[in-house]
Design a protein around this motif. Structure first.
Motif, PDB file in Angstrom:
ATOM      1  N   MET A 119      -6.523   0.913  -7.750  1.00  0.00           N
ATOM      2  CA  MET A 119      -5.393   0.221  -7.137  1.00  0.00           C
ATOM      3  C   MET A 119      -5.590  -0.068  -5.653  1.00  0.00           C
ATOM      4  O   MET A 119      -5.035  -1.028  -5.138  1.00  0.00           O
ATOM      5  CB  MET A 119      -4.109   1.031  -7.342  1.00  0.00           C
ATOM      6  CG  MET A 119      -3.719   1.173  -8.803  1.00  0.00           C
ATOM      7  SD  MET A 119      -2.313   2.274  -9.040  1.00  0.00           S
ATOM      8  CE  MET A 119      -0.972   1.198  -8.590  1.00  0.00           C
TER       9      MET A 119
ATOM     10  N   THR B 225       0.836  -1.200   0.000  1.00  0.00           N
ATOM     11  CA  THR B 225       0.000   0.000   0.000  1.00  0.00           C
ATOM     12  C   THR B 225       0.870   1.249   0.000  1.00  0.00           C
ATOM     13  O   THR B 225       0.609   2.203  -0.746  1.00  0.00           O
ATOM     14  CB  THR B 225      -0.941   0.011   1.218  1.00  0.00           C
ATOM     15  OG1 THR B 225      -1.788  -1.141   1.153  1.00  0.00           O
ATOM     16  CG2 THR B 225      -1.795   1.264   1.255  1.00  0.00           C
TER      17      THR B 225
ATOM     18  N   LEU C 240       3.990  10.201  -6.979  1.00  0.00           N
ATOM     19  CA  LEU C 240       5.024  10.564  -7.950  1.00  0.00           C
ATOM     20  C   LEU C 240       4.442  10.778  -9.343  1.00  0.00           C
ATOM     21  O   LEU C 240       4.797  11.739 -10.033  1.00  0.00           O
ATOM     22  CB  LEU C 240       6.117   9.488  -7.994  1.00  0.00           C
ATOM     23  CG  LEU C 240       7.026   9.419  -6.773  1.00  0.00           C
ATOM     24  CD1 LEU C 240       7.943   8.205  -6.850  1.00  0.00           C
ATOM     25  CD2 LEU C 240       7.843  10.697  -6.624  1.00  0.00           C
ATOM     26  N   ILE C 241       3.542   9.892  -9.752  1.00  0.00           N
ATOM     27  CA  ILE C 241       2.914  10.018 -11.072  1.00  0.00           C
ATOM     28  C   ILE C 241       2.098  11.309 -11.145  1.00  0.00           C
ATOM     29  O   ILE C 241       2.219  12.082 -12.094  1.00  0.00           O
ATOM     30  CB  ILE C 241       2.029   8.787 -11.381  1.00  0.00           C
ATOM     31  CG1 ILE C 241       2.892   7.541 -11.580  1.00  0.00           C
ATOM     32  CG2 ILE C 241       1.146   9.033 -12.606  1.00  0.00           C
ATOM     33  CD1 ILE C 241       2.106   6.224 -11.556  1.00  0.00           C
TER      34      ILE C 241
ATOM     35  N   LEU D   2      -6.723   6.170  -9.723  1.00  0.00           N
ATOM     36  CA  LEU D   2      -5.746   5.214  -9.192  1.00  0.00           C
ATOM     37  C   LEU D   2      -6.109   4.761  -7.781  1.00  0.00           C
ATOM     38  O   LEU D   2      -5.926   3.591  -7.438  1.00  0.00           O
ATOM     39  CB  LEU D   2      -4.334   5.803  -9.227  1.00  0.00           C
ATOM     40  CG  LEU D   2      -3.738   5.988 -10.628  1.00  0.00           C
ATOM     41  CD1 LEU D   2      -2.357   6.635 -10.540  1.00  0.00           C
ATOM     42  CD2 LEU D   2      -3.662   4.677 -11.382  1.00  0.00           C
TER      43      LEU D   2
ATOM     44  N   ILE E 253       3.918   1.546  -1.128  1.00  0.00           N
ATOM     45  CA  ILE E 253       4.548   1.642  -2.447  1.00  0.00           C
ATOM     46  C   ILE E 253       3.551   2.181  -3.477  1.00  0.00           C
ATOM     47  O   ILE E 253       3.892   3.037  -4.300  1.00  0.00           O
ATOM     48  CB  ILE E 253       5.131   0.283  -2.884  1.00  0.00           C
ATOM     49  CG1 ILE E 253       6.331  -0.065  -1.999  1.00  0.00           C
ATOM     50  CG2 ILE E 253       5.512   0.285  -4.362  1.00  0.00           C
ATOM     51  CD1 ILE E 253       6.833  -1.484  -2.156  1.00  0.00           C
ATOM     52  N   LEU E 254       2.299   1.696  -3.429  1.00  0.00           N
ATOM     53  CA  LEU E 254       1.273   2.183  -4.354  1.00  0.00           C
ATOM     54  C   LEU E 254       0.998   3.666  -4.126  1.00  0.00           C
ATOM     55  O   LEU E 254       0.878   4.440  -5.082  1.00  0.00           O
ATOM     56  CB  LEU E 254      -0.011   1.373  -4.206  1.00  0.00           C
ATOM     57  CG  LEU E 254       0.036  -0.065  -4.715  1.00  0.00           C
ATOM     58  CD1 LEU E 254      -1.244  -0.814  -4.349  1.00  0.00           C
ATOM     59  CD2 LEU E 254       0.255  -0.100  -6.227  1.00  0.00           C
TER      60      LEU E 254
ATOM     61  N   ILE F 293       3.046   5.912  -2.827  1.00  0.00           N
ATOM     62  CA  ILE F 293       4.216   6.651  -3.307  1.00  0.00           C
ATOM     63  C   ILE F 293       4.183   6.759  -4.818  1.00  0.00           C
ATOM     64  O   ILE F 293       4.433   7.829  -5.396  1.00  0.00           O
ATOM     65  CB  ILE F 293       5.528   5.983  -2.818  1.00  0.00           C
ATOM     66  CG1 ILE F 293       5.674   6.184  -1.304  1.00  0.00           C
ATOM     67  CG2 ILE F 293       6.737   6.540  -3.570  1.00  0.00           C
ATOM     68  CD1 ILE F 293       6.782   5.358  -0.670  1.00  0.00           C
ATOM     69  N   SER F 294       3.835   5.663  -5.490  1.00  0.00           N
ATOM     70  CA  SER F 294       3.752   5.663  -6.956  1.00  0.00           C
ATOM     71  C   SER F 294       2.694   6.641  -7.449  1.00  0.00           C
ATOM     72  O   SER F 294       2.925   7.405  -8.394  1.00  0.00           O
ATOM     73  CB  SER F 294       3.431   4.260  -7.479  1.00  0.00           C
ATOM     74  OG  SER F 294       4.441   3.351  -7.113  1.00  0.00           O
ATOM     75  N   ILE F 295       1.525   6.616  -6.814  1.00  0.00           N
ATOM     76  CA  ILE F 295       0.448   7.524  -7.204  1.00  0.00           C
ATOM     77  C   ILE F 295       0.899   8.972  -7.022  1.00  0.00           C
ATOM     78  O   ILE F 295       0.691   9.817  -7.893  1.00  0.00           O
ATOM     79  CB  ILE F 295      -0.837   7.228  -6.396  1.00  0.00           C
ATOM     80  CG1 ILE F 295      -1.437   5.884  -6.818  1.00  0.00           C
ATOM     81  CG2 ILE F 295      -1.862   8.359  -6.566  1.00  0.00           C
ATOM     82  CD1 ILE F 295      -2.546   5.376  -5.911  1.00  0.00           C
TER      83      ILE F 295
END
Length: 122
Positions: free
Chosen positions: A38, A5, A14-15, A34, A7-8, A10-12
């Motif tokens: 996600m 969660t 950053l994107i 997302l 990591i997801l 953080i990814s969201i």
């Protein structure tokens, strides 16, 4: 909260941040879908989370970069910012009174109209 969660999230972030700085989108167009797809949030949860996410950093560093290049119209930005507060208040009140399915469909239609306009307008 699990590592996946985190990591997801953080990814969201950053994107959304990258696309916000690159082309001026991020909050609604990236974060909300997302979070729903996600992480399984409801439409209302995703909207509330996205709004809270954008509140403090709504692009402070990106705005500084544009300001330093002389690309900020302060009169326009001031009027939009003030009315954005009013619109956000009333929009959230209405949103919270409607069923999630109505909000999700409305969100999708708004995104679709925007996408079609961008694709087909010269």
């Amino acid at each position: 909260m699990s590592i996946l969660t985190i990591i997801l999230l953080i990814s969201i972030g950053l994107i959304a941040g990258f696309l916000g700085g690159l082309v001026g989108v991020g909050g609604g167009i990236i974060i909300i879908p997302l979070l729903i797809m996600m992480l399984g949030l409801t439409q209302h949860q995703a909207q509330g989370t996205a709004i809270f996410t954008m509140l403090p950093p709504i692009g402070i560093l990106a705005a500084i970069n544009y300001y330093e290049k002389g690309l900020v119209n302060w009169e326009y930005a001031s009027i939009i910012a003030i009315t954005f507060i009013v619109g956000g208040y009333f929009g959230s009140k209405i949103s919270l009174s409607l069923p999630p399915q109505v909000i999700r469909r409305t969100f999708g239609i708004v995104m679709l109209i925007g996408a079609l306009k961008l694709i087909f307008t010269k």
